[in-house]
Design a protein around this motif. Sequence first.
Motif, PDB file in Angstrom:
ATOM      1  N   ASP A  86      11.238  -7.293   7.780  1.00 53.83           N
ATOM      2  CA  ASP A  86      11.697  -8.682   7.756  1.00 53.83           C
ATOM      3  C   ASP A  86      12.792  -8.868   8.803  1.00 53.83           C
ATOM      4  O   ASP A  86      13.401  -7.908   9.283  1.00 53.83           O
ATOM      5  CB  ASP A  86      12.202  -9.057   6.366  1.00 53.83           C
ATOM      6  N   SER A  87      13.055 -10.106   9.171  1.00 52.75           N
ATOM      7  CA  SER A  87      13.940 -10.408  10.302  1.00 52.75           C
ATOM      8  C   SER A  87      15.344  -9.850  10.127  1.00 52.75           C
ATOM      9  O   SER A  87      15.936  -9.316  11.068  1.00 52.75           O
ATOM     10  CB  SER A  87      13.998 -11.921  10.527  1.00 52.75           C
ATOM     11  N   SER A  88      15.923  -9.945   8.927  1.00 48.76           N
ATOM     12  CA  SER A  88      17.293  -9.468   8.740  1.00 48.76           C
ATOM     13  C   SER A  88      17.377  -7.959   8.917  1.00 48.76           C
ATOM     14  O   SER A  88      18.286  -7.433   9.581  1.00 48.76           O
ATOM     15  CB  SER A  88      17.799  -9.875   7.353  1.00 48.76           C
ATOM     16  N   SER A  89      16.443  -7.214   8.336  1.00 51.46           N
ATOM     17  CA  SER A  89      16.429  -5.763   8.492  1.00 51.46           C
ATOM     18  C   SER A  89      16.190  -5.379   9.943  1.00 51.46           C
ATOM     19  O   SER A  89      16.820  -4.452  10.475  1.00 51.46           O
ATOM     20  CB  SER A  89      15.355  -5.142   7.606  1.00 51.46           C
ATOM     21  N   ALA A  90      15.278  -6.099  10.621  1.00 51.79           N
ATOM     22  CA  ALA A  90      14.968  -5.785  12.013  1.00 51.79           C
ATOM     23  C   ALA A  90      16.185  -6.012  12.899  1.00 51.79           C
ATOM     24  O   ALA A  90      16.480  -5.203  13.789  1.00 51.79           O
ATOM     25  CB  ALA A  90      13.795  -6.636  12.492  1.00 51.79           C
ATOM     26  N   GLU A  91      16.929  -7.099  12.687  1.00 52.30           N
ATOM     27  CA  GLU A  91      18.111  -7.374  13.503  1.00 52.30           C
ATOM     28  C   GLU A  91      19.165  -6.293  13.338  1.00 52.30           C
ATOM     29  O   GLU A  91      19.793  -5.865  14.316  1.00 52.30           O
ATOM     30  CB  GLU A  91      18.682  -8.742  13.127  1.00 52.30           C
ATOM     31  N   ASN A 126       0.837  -1.201   0.000  1.00 50.82           N
ATOM     32  CA  ASN A 126       0.000   0.000   0.000  1.00 50.82           C
ATOM     33  C   ASN A 126       0.877   1.258   0.000  1.00 50.82           C
ATOM     34  O   ASN A 126       2.064   1.191   0.330  1.00 50.82           O
ATOM     35  CB  ASN A 126      -0.957  -0.004   1.201  1.00 50.82           C
ATOM     36  N   PRO A 127       0.346   2.396  -0.374  1.00 49.01           N
ATOM     37  CA  PRO A 127       1.171   3.613  -0.533  1.00 49.01           C
ATOM     38  C   PRO A 127       1.954   3.989   0.716  1.00 49.01           C
ATOM     39  O   PRO A 127       3.087   4.462   0.616  1.00 49.01           O
ATOM     40  CB  PRO A 127       0.136   4.688  -0.884  1.00 49.01           C
ATOM     41  N   VAL A 128       1.375   3.769   1.887  1.00 51.07           N
ATOM     42  CA  VAL A 128       2.054   4.158   3.126  1.00 51.07           C
ATOM     43  C   VAL A 128       3.182   3.182   3.440  1.00 51.07           C
ATOM     44  O   VAL A 128       4.286   3.582   3.833  1.00 51.07           O
ATOM     45  CB  VAL A 128       1.046   4.223   4.297  1.00 51.07           C
ATOM     46  N   SER A 129       2.946   1.897   3.241  1.00 56.11           N
ATOM     47  CA  SER A 129       3.969   0.902   3.585  1.00 56.11           C
ATOM     48  C   SER A 129       5.216   1.032   2.712  1.00 56.11           C
ATOM     49  O   SER A 129       6.320   0.670   3.139  1.00 56.11           O
ATOM     50  CB  SER A 129       3.390  -0.513   3.448  1.00 56.11           C
ATOM     51  N   ARG A 130       5.062   1.579   1.510  1.00 51.12           N
ATOM     52  CA  ARG A 130       6.204   1.660   0.601  1.00 51.12           C
ATOM     53  C   ARG A 130       7.246   2.668   1.059  1.00 51.12           C
ATOM     54  O   ARG A 130       8.382   2.622   0.571  1.00 51.12           O
ATOM     55  CB  ARG A 130       5.702   2.010  -0.809  1.00 51.12           C
ATOM     56  N   VAL A 131       6.884   3.582   1.966  1.00 49.70           N
ATOM     57  CA  VAL A 131       7.872   4.578   2.405  1.00 49.70           C
ATOM     58  C   VAL A 131       8.502   4.204   3.748  1.00 49.70           C
ATOM     59  O   VAL A 131       9.492   4.821   4.157  1.00 49.70           O
ATOM     60  CB  VAL A 131       7.233   5.980   2.519  1.00 49.70           C
ATOM     61  N   ILE A 132       7.953   3.218   4.461  1.00 44.80           N
ATOM     62  CA  ILE A 132       8.430   2.909   5.812  1.00 44.80           C
ATOM     63  C   ILE A 132       9.859   2.383   5.788  1.00 44.80           C
ATOM     64  O   ILE A 132      10.742   2.889   6.488  1.00 44.80           O
ATOM     65  CB  ILE A 132       7.493   1.889   6.502  1.00 44.80           C
ATOM     66  N   SER A 133      10.113   1.365   4.958  1.00 49.90           N
ATOM     67  CA  SER A 133      11.449   0.765   4.931  1.00 49.90           C
ATOM     68  C   SER A 133      12.522   1.746   4.433  1.00 49.90           C
ATOM     69  O   SER A 133      13.578   1.881   5.057  1.00 49.90           O
ATOM     70  CB  SER A 133      11.428  -0.497   4.066  1.00 49.90           C
ATOM     71  N   PRO A 134      12.322   2.480   3.312  1.00 51.57           N
ATOM     72  CA  PRO A 134      13.324   3.462   2.904  1.00 51.57           C
ATOM     73  C   PRO A 134      13.567   4.543   3.964  1.00 51.57           C
ATOM     74  O   PRO A 134      14.700   4.984   4.158  1.00 51.57           O
ATOM     75  CB  PRO A 134      12.727   4.076   1.638  1.00 51.57           C
ATOM     76  N   LEU A 135      12.513   4.918   4.666  1.00 49.94           N
ATOM     77  CA  LEU A 135      12.636   5.935   5.716  1.00 49.94           C
ATOM     78  C   LEU A 135      13.500   5.419   6.865  1.00 49.94           C
ATOM     79  O   LEU A 135      14.397   6.114   7.360  1.00 49.94           O
ATOM     80  CB  LEU A 135      11.243   6.327   6.214  1.00 49.94           C
ATOM     81  N   ARG A 136      13.256   4.183   7.265  1.00 52.72           N
ATOM     82  CA  ARG A 136      14.024   3.598   8.359  1.00 52.72           C
ATOM     83  C   ARG A 136      15.496   3.462   7.962  1.00 52.72           C
ATOM     84  O   ARG A 136      16.400   3.816   8.738  1.00 52.72           O
ATOM     85  CB  ARG A 136      13.427   2.240   8.737  1.00 52.72           C
ATOM     86  N   ASN A 137      15.760   2.945   6.801  1.00 60.07           N
ATOM     87  CA  ASN A 137      17.148   2.744   6.362  1.00 60.07           C
ATOM     88  C   ASN A 137      17.888   4.067   6.219  1.00 60.07           C
ATOM     89  O   ASN A 137      19.069   4.170   6.593  1.00 60.07           O
ATOM     90  CB  ASN A 137      17.162   1.991   5.026  1.00 60.07           C
ATOM     91  N   ALA A 138      17.241   5.109   5.676  1.00 56.02           N
ATOM     92  CA  ALA A 138      17.895   6.405   5.515  1.00 56.02           C
ATOM     93  C   ALA A 138      18.248   7.016   6.866  1.00 56.02           C
ATOM     94  O   ALA A 138      19.323   7.610   7.028  1.00 56.02           O
ATOM     95  CB  ALA A 138      16.974   7.336   4.724  1.00 56.02           C
TER      96      ALA A 138
END
Length: 983
Positions: free
Chosen positions: A193-198, A136-148
Motif C-alpha cells: 500500500d502507498s503508506s508502506s511503500a513511501e 494467498n500463502p506467499v503474499s502473507r509473508v511479503i509484508s512482514p519480511l519487508r518490514n523486518a
Amino acid sequence: MVLLAVDVKGIKTKFREKQRTQNVLRIFLDPWLDALGKLGTNAYMPLLRTDRCLQLLVRLLHSCVPRGSSAQDDEVSAALWASVMSAAESVSQFVLRRLTMNELQDVADLDRCQLYLTVLAELVSLQVKLGWKAGNPVSRVISPLRNACVHHLQEAEGRQEPTLSHQVQTAVSMATLAALCEAEDRHPVLQPDSSSAEAVDRFLSALPLNRMLQKPHSEGQSIGVCPLENGSVFEESSSSQGWGKVVAQYLHDQWVCLSFLLRKHQGLIPATESDVLKCCLPAVEMPVPTLQSALDVLTVLPAGLVLPVFHCMEVLVPKLLTSEETLCIESFDVAWKMISSLSNTQLTFWPNLKAFVHFVFNNEILTIAAKLKGPAYDKIKEIMCKMIEMSSIKSGVFNILICYCCQSWLAAASGVAQGSFSSAKDYSELVLEACVFGTVFRRDQRLIQDVQTFIENLGQGCAANIILENTKREDYYVRICVIKFLCLLDGSDVSHKLFLEDLAVKLLDKDESASRSRTRYHENSLQHRVKNRVWQTLLVLFPAFDQNFLHGIIDKVFHAGFTNNQASIKYFIEWLIILILHKFPEFLPKFWACFSYGEEKIKTSICTFLSVLSHLDIIVQNIPEKKLVLKQALTVALQWCLSHNFSVRLYALVALKKAWHLCKALQFEECGAWTTVIECSLSQAESMHGAGNARKNWQRIQDHFFFSTFHPLKDYSLETIFYTFPRLSGVTEEEWIALEKFANFTDIPSNVGSQWYLSGITLGELSPGDWSQQDQGSTLGEADSQSEWADVQKKIIPWGHSALDSDLELEFQDRAAKLGKSISRLIVVASLIDKPTNLGGLCRTCEVFGAAVLVVGSLQCVSDRQFQHLSVSAEQWLPLVEVRPSQLVDYLQQKKAEGYTVIGVEQTAQSSDLAQYRFPEKSLLLLGNEREGIPVNLIQQLDVCVEIPQQGIIRSLNVHVSGALLIWEYTRQQLLGCAGPPS
C-alpha cells in the motif's frame, strides 16, 4: 530423473484418465512433499535435510518449465505445480522465520540465505502464473519480511561494534530487500500500500551509498590479533573468512534497491540541482552525487556484480547528459573499459555487455547526444566503432548492439518509449554496417558453424533444439535483425522515409568504394559478400523509393551495372533495375542511353543491360503505349547481336527472342519489315549444328533460372533475396539465410505469413545450373577453357639458381650471347593484356622464339605467382619494357620512326590472312585486350591487320594462343629466309 520417469509413465497412459499422472508423481514425491509440509512447524528438522528439500524444489521448478510445441498440454508440470502449492504456506513461513529471526549467524549461512531467496522468488513466480489472489500463502509473508528487514537495517545504523551475527543479519536483510525489489519489479502485484511503500522508499533513498559493511569480530573475541594456545596467531576468525565477498554482495544489493527506486521514481529525477524543490528521496533527487557514486563503486565491485550499477546509470545519464556532459562521458569510458577487460570471461561478459548496451545506447541518450552534437556524441560513435571491431573476433557483440537499437527505434516510432526515431538517422552508420556485417571464417570456424547449422535444421525433432536456448550470436542474425527492422518501417512516414533514403545512398557509396578498393576479387571473398549484401538490402528498401529520390540515385544504379562484379551481384543489380523501370517507366530514356556509351565504357558489361531487356514483358506492364518501347528494344537487341564478343551476342539473342515473342503476343505489326531478319536470326540460333560450344551455351543460357523461371514481381520476397538467389548463383552456403531463421528471430516482430516473406515455389525448387553470368574479365570462349587451363603443367627447370644468380648483373643481351642464344628484331606489345596467365605464357613464348623485347603494361606483373607459373623464369632471359596503355600511341609512333612495321592481330574489313602475309624483319606485333581487342584509336596507328584463318563457330582465340601463332609464323619465315616487304 523424477520428471523423466513420470513423462515416460504418462506416455504409456496417454489415453487413460489424467489422474494417473498425478498419482505417479505422488508416488515419487510424497516423502519430499511431506518434509516440505513440516518446514513451517518443525523447528528441529536438520538443516541439511531442509537444504536438500529446498534445493530439490528449485531444481524441479526449473526443470519442468514447458518447452516445445506440446508445452500447453504438459500434465506433469501442472501436477507438480499443484503439489508444490499445497506446501507453499509451510515453505513460506519457514523462509520468513529463517530470514528474520537471527537464525543465520555466520558467513556460511549467507549461502543458505541465497537459497531461501531463490525459493521465495520461485514461489512468487509460480503463484503469479497460477493466479495471484489477495491473502494467498506467499503474499502473507511479503509484508512482514519487508518490514523486518527495514527494522534490522535501521538498528544496524547505530551499532558501534557489530558482532559477526549482527553483520550477517545486516547482509541478509539487505539481500532480502534487494530480492523483494526485483520481485516487485517483475510482478507489480507485489506492490505494498502507498503508506508502506513511501516509508520503504524513503529509507532506501537515505541509505549512505557505497558504505562498506564493517568487518566484525566473533562473539567472545576482541578486535585485532588473537593469540592461539600454541603461540601462533591468526588475524581473521575462521567464521568470518571470505568477508570481502560478503561486502561486495552487500554493495551489489544496495545498488539493486537503488536501481529499483530510480526506475520507480524516474519522473522525480531533476535535470539540474537547481530544479530540486524538496529533497524527500536524496538518492533520486540528487542525481549527480549518485552518478559519481556509481563510478566509484565500479572500481570496487567484481565484474559479476556490476549489473545493478549499469541499470542505475541507464536511468541517470539521460537526465544529466545536457547539464553534466563531462561526467556522463566519464561514465561511458569507465563502463567501456570494464566491458573490454571482460571479453575473455564468458559467464560475466554477456550479461554485462547487454546491460552496458542498454545504458550507453539508450534511445533517449542517443537522441540528446545527436541533438547536442558534442563530445558525448563523438564518444558514443567511438564506442560503437570499437564494438563493431570487437565483433570481428568475438561473434555476438554486434548482435546485442543492433538488436537493442532497432527495438528502441521501433518503440520510439510507435510512441511507447522515450527518445525519437529521428536519432536513427544520426546513427545510420550503425545500420549500414549491420546490413553488410559478417566475416569470412577460417576452416575450423566454418566446421563449427556447419555443425551448428545442421543441428538447427533438424528443428523440433532434435532434443538439443528444445532444451538449449539459441543465443543467436551468429553473424547472419545481425543482418536478419536489421532487415526485419527495415521491413517494419513505414515509407509514408516522413522520418522513416528520410532514414531509408539516407541509408540507400550510403549503401550505394559503400558499393562504389568497395569497387574502387579492388577492381578484381575472388568469388565468395569478403568484398564479394559485402557487395552482395549491399544489393540485397537495396532490393529490400526499394518499395520505399519514390520517383524524386530515384532521380538522385538512378545514375549510380546504372553505373553499378558497368562495374566488374561477380554473377550473384549482377543478378541483384539487374533485378533492381527491372523493378525501377516497371514502377517508373520515366527512366527508360536513361536505360536506353546505357547502350550508347563508348566502347571503353561498355565492354562486356553490356550483358547486364541485355539481361534487363530480356524481362521486357515486366518493364512495359505500366506503359499504355508500348509500340515505341518494343521498337527500341528490337533495335537495341539487333544491334548487339552483331557484336564481336560471343558472350554479348548470346545475351542479345536472348533479349531479341523475348522481345520478339512479346511483339507477336501483342500483335505489334509495325515491325513487319523486320520479321524476316529476326525470324532467320532466331532460327539460325535454334538450329545450330554440331556439338560445339556455341550450341551448348545457347541452350544453357536459355535454361538459366534468370531467363526461364525467375519472375521479378512474383518472386520478390525475402526468401528469394536472401536464400534462393544466393543458392542458385553459386554463393557460399554461409550466405544463405533461410526463411526459418527470419521466423526464429523473434526479438524483432514480423508477419512471416505475408507474401513479402514467401518465395515462389517453382523458383525455390530449382537446382543451381552450370551457367553463370560471365564476369567482365572473360569471354565465353575463355570461360569454357578455364577448367582445362587451371591445372598448368609444372615444368622442371634444368638449371640451378646458383648458376643463374651469378649472371644476374649481366645485361639480357650479354647473358643471351653467353649462352649462344640468337635475338630477332621482333617486338611484341602486350600492354593491353590484363591476365597474368596470358602475360606469363607470352613471356615464355617470346623467350623460346627469341623475340627482341616484350612490352607490358606494368612490370609489377612479373611478381605475380600465376605469371611465374606460366613463364617458368623466362622473364630472367627476356628484356621486358613497361609501356602503359595510355602511352601506346606515342610508343608506336616512335617505333614507326625507327623503321618498324606495326602489325595488329585483329579481324577488320581489310585484314590480311596470316597464311599469305610476309613479315618484315623489323616487325612490331600489337596484341589486343582479352575482351575488347584493339581500341579504335590504336587501330588507326597500325600499318597492317593480320587475322588467323578459322574454321569453327567461335570467332575468337585466347590472346596468348593468337600471339604465339603469329610469333611462330614470324620466326618460321625468318628461319627460312623468306622475309620480304609486307604483302
